[in-house]
Design a protein around this motif. Structure first.
Motif, PDB file in Angstrom:
ATOM      1  N   GLY A 202      10.091  10.255  19.495  1.00 27.11           N
ATOM      2  CA  GLY A 202      11.261   9.804  18.839  1.00 27.11           C
ATOM      3  C   GLY A 202      11.321  10.831  17.414  1.00 27.11           C
ATOM      4  N   ASP A 203      12.454  11.006  17.110  1.00 28.21           N
ATOM      5  CA  ASP A 203      12.870  11.705  15.652  1.00 28.21           C
ATOM      6  C   ASP A 203      12.864  10.628  14.816  1.00 28.21           C
ATOM      7  OD1 ASP A 203      13.628  13.040  13.445  1.00 28.21           O
ATOM      8  OD2 ASP A 203      15.515  13.545  14.275  1.00 28.21           O
ATOM      9  N   LEU A 204      11.874  10.403  14.015  1.00 27.89           N
ATOM     10  CA  LEU A 204      11.408   9.266  13.303  1.00 27.89           C
ATOM     11  C   LEU A 204      12.118   9.624  11.746  1.00 27.89           C
ATOM     12  CD1 LEU A 204       8.041   8.257  13.852  1.00 27.89           C
ATOM     13  CD2 LEU A 204       9.988   7.687  15.159  1.00 27.89           C
ATOM     14  N   ARG A 226      14.199   3.631   7.123  1.00 25.57           N
ATOM     15  CA  ARG A 226      14.540   4.581   6.227  1.00 25.57           C
ATOM     16  C   ARG A 226      13.507   4.828   4.990  1.00 25.57           C
ATOM     17  NH1 ARG A 226      19.955   2.020   6.734  1.00 25.57           N
ATOM     18  NH2 ARG A 226      21.198   3.473   8.125  1.00 25.57           N
ATOM     19  N   PHE A 227      12.882   3.304   4.542  1.00 25.46           N
ATOM     20  CA  PHE A 227      12.096   3.620   3.584  1.00 25.46           C
ATOM     21  C   PHE A 227      10.799   4.267   3.799  1.00 25.46           C
ATOM     22  CE2 PHE A 227       8.373   1.358   1.452  1.00 25.46           C
ATOM     23  CZ  PHE A 227       8.663   1.632   0.075  1.00 25.46           C
ATOM     24  N   LEU A 228      10.282   4.099   5.159  1.00 26.98           N
ATOM     25  CA  LEU A 228       9.014   4.725   5.496  1.00 26.98           C
ATOM     26  C   LEU A 228       9.464   6.522   5.930  1.00 26.98           C
ATOM     27  CD1 LEU A 228       7.617   2.087   5.848  1.00 26.98           C
ATOM     28  CD2 LEU A 228       6.509   2.965   7.862  1.00 26.98           C
ATOM     29  N   LEU A 266      -1.749  -2.285  20.571  1.00 23.31           N
ATOM     30  CA  LEU A 266      -1.005  -1.967  19.294  1.00 23.31           C
ATOM     31  C   LEU A 266      -0.144  -3.191  19.032  1.00 23.31           C
ATOM     32  CD1 LEU A 266      -0.641   1.749  18.776  1.00 23.31           C
ATOM     33  CD2 LEU A 266      -2.719   0.325  17.838  1.00 23.31           C
ATOM     34  N   ARG A 267       0.140  -3.713  17.994  1.00 21.29           N
ATOM     35  CA  ARG A 267       1.071  -4.923  17.681  1.00 21.29           C
ATOM     36  C   ARG A 267       1.970  -4.294  16.293  1.00 21.29           C
ATOM     37  NH1 ARG A 267      -2.468 -10.269  18.653  1.00 21.29           N
ATOM     38  NH2 ARG A 267      -3.249  -9.779  20.653  1.00 21.29           N
ATOM     39  N   TYR A 268       2.906  -4.516  16.332  1.00 18.73           N
ATOM     40  CA  TYR A 268       4.033  -4.087  15.097  1.00 18.73           C
ATOM     41  C   TYR A 268       5.407  -4.364  15.323  1.00 18.73           C
ATOM     42  CZ  TYR A 268       5.818  -0.255  17.884  1.00 18.73           C
ATOM     43  OH  TYR A 268       6.635   0.551  18.962  1.00 18.73           O
ATOM     44  N   GLN A 269       6.120  -4.578  14.387  1.00 10.84           N
ATOM     45  CA  GLN A 269       7.578  -4.710  14.127  1.00 10.84           C
ATOM     46  C   GLN A 269       8.257  -3.376  13.942  1.00 10.84           C
ATOM     47  OE1 GLN A 269       8.603  -7.612  11.327  1.00 10.84           O
ATOM     48  NE2 GLN A 269      10.773  -7.696  11.813  1.00 10.84           N
ATOM     49  N   LEU A 270       9.554  -3.456  14.545  1.00  9.40           N
ATOM     50  CA  LEU A 270      10.140  -1.971  14.612  1.00  9.40           C
ATOM     51  C   LEU A 270      10.334  -1.790  12.954  1.00  9.40           C
ATOM     52  CD1 LEU A 270      10.797  -2.974  17.491  1.00  9.40           C
ATOM     53  CD2 LEU A 270      13.113  -2.209  17.368  1.00  9.40           C
ATOM     54  N   GLY A 271      10.414  -0.294  13.039  1.00  8.76           N
ATOM     55  CA  GLY A 271      10.502   0.223  11.434  1.00  8.76           C
ATOM     56  C   GLY A 271       9.244   0.812  11.158  1.00  8.76           C
ATOM     57  N   PHE A 272       8.214   0.447  11.609  1.00  6.84           N
ATOM     58  CA  PHE A 272       6.818   0.806  11.273  1.00  6.84           C
ATOM     59  C   PHE A 272       6.288   2.141  12.062  1.00  6.84           C
ATOM     60  CE2 PHE A 272       6.653  -3.085   9.145  1.00  6.84           C
ATOM     61  CZ  PHE A 272       5.981  -2.819   7.975  1.00  6.84           C
ATOM     62  N   GLU A 273       7.418   2.711  12.824  1.00  6.83           N
ATOM     63  CA  GLU A 273       6.869   3.594  13.630  1.00  6.83           C
ATOM     64  C   GLU A 273       6.229   5.124  13.057  1.00  6.83           C
ATOM     65  OE1 GLU A 273       9.487   1.151  15.815  1.00  6.83           O
ATOM     66  OE2 GLU A 273       9.431   2.213  13.856  1.00  6.83           O
ATOM     67  N   ARG A 274       6.652   5.235  11.912  1.00  5.94           N
ATOM     68  CA  ARG A 274       6.090   6.643  11.279  1.00  5.94           C
ATOM     69  C   ARG A 274       4.579   6.312  10.988  1.00  5.94           C
ATOM     70  NH1 ARG A 274       7.298   9.457   5.666  1.00  5.94           N
ATOM     71  NH2 ARG A 274       6.067  11.481   5.958  1.00  5.94           N
ATOM     72  N   MET A 275       4.175   5.074  10.527  1.00  5.90           N
ATOM     73  CA  MET A 275       2.893   4.754  10.509  1.00  5.90           C
ATOM     74  C   MET A 275       1.944   4.677  11.625  1.00  5.90           C
ATOM     75  SD  MET A 275       1.212   1.213   9.028  1.00  5.90           S
ATOM     76  CE  MET A 275      -0.287   0.546   9.450  1.00  5.90           C
ATOM     77  N   MET A 276       2.756   4.046  12.683  1.00  4.74           N
ATOM     78  CA  MET A 276       2.048   3.816  14.017  1.00  4.74           C
ATOM     79  C   MET A 276       1.871   5.555  14.864  1.00  4.74           C
ATOM     80  SD  MET A 276       1.794   0.794  13.781  1.00  4.74           S
ATOM     81  CE  MET A 276       0.905   0.456  15.395  1.00  4.74           C
ATOM     82  N   ARG A 277       2.752   6.430  14.515  1.00  5.03           N
ATOM     83  CA  ARG A 277       2.421   7.761  14.830  1.00  5.03           C
ATOM     84  C   ARG A 277       1.198   8.176  14.410  1.00  5.03           C
ATOM     85  NH1 ARG A 277       6.934  12.198  14.656  1.00  5.03           N
ATOM     86  NH2 ARG A 277       7.912  11.025  16.243  1.00  5.03           N
ATOM     87  N   ARG A 278       0.778   8.086  12.986  1.00  2.00           N
ATOM     88  CA  ARG A 278      -0.480   8.420  12.576  1.00  2.00           C
ATOM     89  C   ARG A 278      -1.492   7.793  13.018  1.00  2.00           C
ATOM     90  NH1 ARG A 278      -3.285  12.396   9.496  1.00  2.00           N
ATOM     91  NH2 ARG A 278      -4.961  11.182   8.280  1.00  2.00           N
TER      92      ARG A 278
END
Length: 701
Positions: A202-204, A226-228, A266-278
């Motif tokens: 995705g284009d994060l 947006r914040f991340l 992996l478990r996470y809430q939407l919005g954290f994808e940039r961290m999850m990519r790393r």
């Protein structure tokens, strides 16, 4: 052989497409039909219109709408799928059991409210293109509707509740095997990973990617993304590296071989994808591929108030609460045995992959608006016998999973961050949490070792509250046979439980007595006011809170959500949190009650009810940094695992923390009566630990 399999799979998909075409053609007719009862006609028309909205959404996805549409259009389409259960519309939604019962009658209203909520689980399956999941639910709805039409046309009456119940029961029974295999595959096999594809491709930098999930996307998720997106890559790296390194260290400190593993959950809430990519990149360097599944919404996948997997915003927590016991519509001994049977079959099919599973890596969030659930008599509730069956099922299901996923070979890690909904303090608090998650573990390790040295001399500990806190506890401790090589408390630094800051033990149950009280606490997203547990010989003997005016409601709330429907639970853990930096942050930003257990447990002494921290891994030797083996890995209940394994575990563990400002005294008492004060009036007083008071003093607390 592979070519034959592909041909067979394509033939199966073609059959499913034909079934889908037929059932949709029938559903399109429902809003215009009449069979003689206006209330039920309205229910079926409303539900059919929702299903047709899903059909239209499917065409939008097939036409590439996710890439073409504007943010405004994507938001409108997303919210249209969830509009009727938003709080402002919920009072007149068939998802609301109170409304459904008012319109359709007690038994039928509850059953059809469940059916409506089950239809809503189609949203996720639609986005993941899981055709069979869609077909079987649409056919279920059409079958229930047909029962109404037939009975009215033939006999001019409604079908009986028993008629509809039979249809629903056989749905959950007939497709239990499919669901068990799907969930087991999602847990263990990284192929065709829907969420990982969004994270990787995705284009994060464009928040429109959030709408590819099909989950509810609110302002919370948009703001987080947006914040991340605006954070420097260095900050993202720190967040992800702390998370993945904690996971790696968890294997290292327990002597487990990570190189034998191939998958990480992996478990996470939407919005954290940039961290999850790393994080995915980091895990891949360790030789681990991600497995990620959607949090459950369908009854076939055992939905829970506590979401596990990936998930979007909370649409309506009251709706989730209203349907938490929908399984009571089907739960009997045959249903339990059926689910256990198909689970074993699924694990047997993927037993090779189960041995390669390393365990979960969890990103928790906190800061959502407070939620005070309303108990509604119209909701489905489990009987006493069903509660017993459900507790038994959870125990046996846990034992079954551990046959294939070996506790002694797996690990985990958990890290937590605030969400924008926490308020204007969000950006500053987020940065502070990053700092807290990366505190100097060596400093805490050394201070905590000083504390452990004193606690190892103790026979028991006394804990008393202040400032309105009524806690008065005596916690009996394990007795060391070889103090030179053994220790009672584990020195917990930042590995599996991030951030740093606690020492913990499994207390001796006999002789552990008294009252545990906290004025206000959030546990797994639910608020408790004046939560009180009374212990006798380490077991909960009484309990209450002050959430509701009716005492029976208070007790039922604690019993369901803290005792997890068990008649009693042991004190599985006694710990002392040392992270005063986190405590100061909570006070500074006024978010004490919103801190998750993961951080809150580090901000004062805490006590867990349920299994010990070493549950199902008691035989594995664990050592502190000083080389001493933790001897207190067992208690009188968990030791039954050898002779009575069905009585040894409860499959739950809930931490309850007394904050420093409610803590009057925590004292270690030796066998000869010498008192060693650890904390007095919210301050560390043991020599060698007073450095922990510095954040408190600097903040003027």
């Amino acid at each position: 052989m592979s070519e034959k399999i592909e041909i067979g799979q394509e033939a199966e998909k073609e059959l499913q497409r034909e079934r889908l075409k037929l059932v949709l053609s029938r559903i399109r007719e429902i809003p215009q039909e009449h069979f003689g009862n206006q209330a039920f006609e309205d229910y079926f028309a409303v539900t059919a219109q929702f299903l047709l909205l899903l059909e239209e959404t499917g065409k939008f996805l097939e036409d590439g709408g996710l890439k073409k549409a504007s943010l405004e259009e994507l938001t409108e389409r997303n919210h249209a799928l969830y509009r009727d259960i938003l709080p402002e519309n919920y009072e007149k939604s068939y998802a609301n059991p109170a409304y459904a019962v008012k319109r359709l009658g007690k038994e039928m209203g509850a059953a059809l409210s469940f059916l409506y909520v089950e239809m809503r689980s189609l949203i996720g399956f639609l986005y993941e293109e899981r055709l069979l999941e869609a077909v079987i639910r649409l056919e279920l709805f059409a079958e229930v509707y047909a029962a109404f039409v037939y009975e009215w046309q033939e006999n001019e009456k409604l079908p009986s509740y028993e008629d509809i119940h039979v249809i629903l029961y056989w749905f959950v029974s007939d497709y239990a095997d499919m669901a068990a295999e799907n969930r087991t595959r999602e847990l263990l096999v990284p192929d065709h990973n829907f969420a990982a594809g969004i994270i990787r491709n995705g284009d994060l930098s464009d928040v429109r990617y959030l709408f590819a999930y099909g989950e509810y996307v609110g302002e919370n998720e948009l703001t987080m993304a947006r914040f991340l997106a605006g954070l420097p890559q260095e900050t993202i790296n720190i967040m992800a590296d702390t998370y993945t390194e904690g996971y790696r260290i968890g294997f290292e400190v327990t002597g487990k071989d990570l190189s034998k593993k191939k998958t990480v959950e992996l478990r996470y809430q939407l919005g954290f994808e940039r961290m999850m990519r790393r994080a995915i990149e980091n895990f891949e360097k360790m030789g681990l591929e991600p497995v990620i599944y959607r949090a459950a919404y369908s009854i076939l996948y055992n939905p829970s108030l506590y979401k596990t997997g990936f998930f979007g915003g909370s649409v309506n927590r009251q709706c989730d609460f209203d349907h938490k016991d929908d399984r009571a519509l089907f739960l009997d001994k045959n249903y339990v045995n059926r689910r256990l049977e198909v689970s074993r079959t699924a694990f047997e099919k993927y037993k090779g992959e189960a041995l390669l599973y390393a365990g979960p890596a969890v990103v928790e969030t906190f800061g959502e608006a407070s939620f005070e659930p309303v108990n509604k008599p119209e909701c489905t509730h489990m009987t006493k016998e069903q509660n017993r069956l459900w507790v038994d099922y959870r125990t046996r299901a846990g034992q079954l999973q551990r046959e294939y996923i070996l506790e002694e070979e797996r690990s985990f890690t958990i890290i937590a961050f605030p969400v924008p909904e926490i308020g204007p303090c969000f950006p500053e608090l987020f940065e502070e949490i990053i700092r807290i998650n990366t505190l100097d573990y060596q400093l805490y390790r050394d201070i905590q070792q000083t504390m452990i040295n004193a606690l190892d001399r103790a026979d028991f500990c006394e804990i008393k509250g202040m400032n309105g806190n009524r806690t008065s506890l005596r916690v009996n401790l394990h007795k060391l046979k070889n103090p030179e090589t053994e220790t009672i408390f584990e020195n917990c630094v930042a590995d599996v439980n991030i951030p740093v800051g606690e020492v913990f033990t499994s207390p001796v149950l006999k002789g552990t007595d008294g009252i545990l009280h906290v004025s206000r606490v959030f546990l797994n997203g639910l608020e408790y006011r004046d939560l009180t547990l009374t212990f006798q010989d380490g077991m909960v003997r009484d309990y209450t809170c002050r959430n509701f005016e009716d005492e029976e409601e208070n007790r039922a709330f604690v019993w369901e959500n803290v005792l997890c429907r068990h008649e009693s639970l042991p004190m599985g853990e006694f710990a002392i949190g040392t992270n005063t930096r986190a405590y100061v942050a909570a006070k500074k930003y006024g978010v004490e009650e919103k801190f998750p257990i993961l951080i809150a447990e580090k901000t004062g002494p805490h006590f867990a009810v349920g299994d010990t921290c070493y549950s199902h891994a008691e035989e594995i030797k664990v050592y502190n940094p000083d080389g001493k083996e933790i001897a207190a890995r067992d208690n009188e209940v968990s030791s039954l695992r050898i002779t009575k394994p069905e009585q040894a575990y409860f499959n739950c563990h809930t931490d309850i923390t007394i904050p420093y400002d409610e803590l009057g005294e925590l004292t270690a008492v030796t066998r000869d009566g010498v008192r060693i004060p650890i904390i007095e009036r919210g301050r560390f007083v043991l020599p060698g630990t007073k450095e922990l008071n510095r954040p408190l003093e600097e903040a003027g607390i």
